[in-house]
Design a protein around this motif. Sequence first.
Motif, PDB file in Angstrom:
ATOM      1  N   PHE A   8     -42.720 -18.418 -39.247  1.00 40.66           N
ATOM      2  CA  PHE A   8     -42.182 -17.976 -37.966  1.00 40.66           C
ATOM      3  C   PHE A   8     -42.770 -18.792 -36.822  1.00 40.66           C
ATOM      4  O   PHE A   8     -43.747 -19.521 -36.996  1.00 40.66           O
ATOM      5  CB  PHE A   8     -42.479 -16.483 -37.742  1.00 40.66           C
ATOM      6  CG  PHE A   8     -43.944 -16.184 -37.681  1.00 40.66           C
ATOM      7  CD1 PHE A   8     -44.629 -16.228 -36.478  1.00 40.66           C
ATOM      8  CD2 PHE A   8     -44.658 -15.876 -38.831  1.00 40.66           C
ATOM      9  CE1 PHE A   8     -45.991 -15.968 -36.415  1.00 40.66           C
ATOM     10  CE2 PHE A   8     -46.019 -15.606 -38.783  1.00 40.66           C
ATOM     11  CZ  PHE A   8     -46.685 -15.661 -37.573  1.00 40.66           C
ATOM     12  N   GLN A  74     -39.383  -4.058 -35.234  1.00 42.67           N
ATOM     13  CA  GLN A  74     -38.585  -4.510 -34.094  1.00 42.67           C
ATOM     14  C   GLN A  74     -39.478  -5.137 -33.024  1.00 42.67           C
ATOM     15  O   GLN A  74     -39.122  -6.156 -32.427  1.00 42.67           O
ATOM     16  CB  GLN A  74     -37.782  -3.338 -33.510  1.00 42.67           C
ATOM     17  CG  GLN A  74     -36.862  -2.651 -34.504  1.00 42.67           C
ATOM     18  CD  GLN A  74     -35.947  -3.604 -35.253  1.00 42.67           C
ATOM     19  OE1 GLN A  74     -35.326  -4.458 -34.655  1.00 42.67           O
ATOM     20  NE2 GLN A  74     -35.881  -3.459 -36.559  1.00 42.67           N
ATOM     21  N   MET A  77     -40.606  -8.609 -34.309  1.00 42.67           N
ATOM     22  CA  MET A  77     -39.508  -9.577 -34.297  1.00 42.67           C
ATOM     23  C   MET A  77     -39.130  -9.986 -32.876  1.00 42.67           C
ATOM     24  O   MET A  77     -38.706 -11.124 -32.648  1.00 42.67           O
ATOM     25  CB  MET A  77     -38.308  -9.028 -35.050  1.00 42.67           C
ATOM     26  CG  MET A  77     -38.568  -8.971 -36.555  1.00 42.67           C
ATOM     27  SD  MET A  77     -37.115  -8.572 -37.552  1.00 42.67           S
ATOM     28  CE  MET A  77     -36.843  -6.871 -37.102  1.00 42.67           C
ATOM     29  N   CYS A  80     -40.956 -13.092 -31.779  1.00 47.07           N
ATOM     30  CA  CYS A  80     -40.734 -14.318 -32.539  1.00 47.07           C
ATOM     31  C   CYS A  80     -39.351 -14.885 -32.259  1.00 47.07           C
ATOM     32  O   CYS A  80     -38.409 -14.152 -31.979  1.00 47.07           O
ATOM     33  CB  CYS A  80     -40.865 -14.039 -34.029  1.00 47.07           C
ATOM     34  SG  CYS A  80     -42.502 -13.482 -34.519  1.00 47.07           S
ATOM     35  N   SER A  82     -35.782 -16.330 -33.175  1.00 45.22           N
ATOM     36  CA  SER A  82     -34.881 -15.747 -34.163  1.00 45.22           C
ATOM     37  C   SER A  82     -34.813 -16.548 -35.465  1.00 45.22           C
ATOM     38  O   SER A  82     -34.553 -15.988 -36.524  1.00 45.22           O
ATOM     39  CB  SER A  82     -33.477 -15.579 -33.584  1.00 45.22           C
ATOM     40  OG  SER A  82     -32.965 -16.830 -33.175  1.00 45.22           O
ATOM     41  N   CYS A  84     -36.353 -18.005 -38.472  1.00 44.55           N
ATOM     42  CA  CYS A  84     -37.540 -17.988 -39.315  1.00 44.55           C
ATOM     43  C   CYS A  84     -37.052 -18.162 -40.749  1.00 44.55           C
ATOM     44  O   CYS A  84     -35.860 -18.086 -41.024  1.00 44.55           O
ATOM     45  CB  CYS A  84     -38.345 -16.696 -39.145  1.00 44.55           C
ATOM     46  SG  CYS A  84     -37.549 -15.242 -39.815  1.00 44.55           S
TER      47      CYS A  84
END
Length: 95
Positions: A8, A74, A77, A80, A82, A84
Amino acid sequence: MFSQIVQFRLMVEADADHFEALIDQMITWLQQRSGFIGYQLFRTGRDGIDLIHWQDEASCRAGLAAFLETGLAQALMALCESECSSFFGTCRRNV
């Protein structure tokens, strides 16, 4: 042992300390899951890889499905980018 490997990149505006605090919460959550063995995080700058180790594939898939339903997932994420990549597999050699 069956493992999930995730590569990521944190978003530019992501706070790394906040991200790591969420990772600590995730580890606590994982430790309560059946079949969980261990977790490792490798990070340099915005790039990172985490390894999640399970007893078997069924435990891994069930753990991932359950985690994706949490607000914690959530929140992680959202920090990070999108794009990955994930890999799932059985350890063949362990030295």
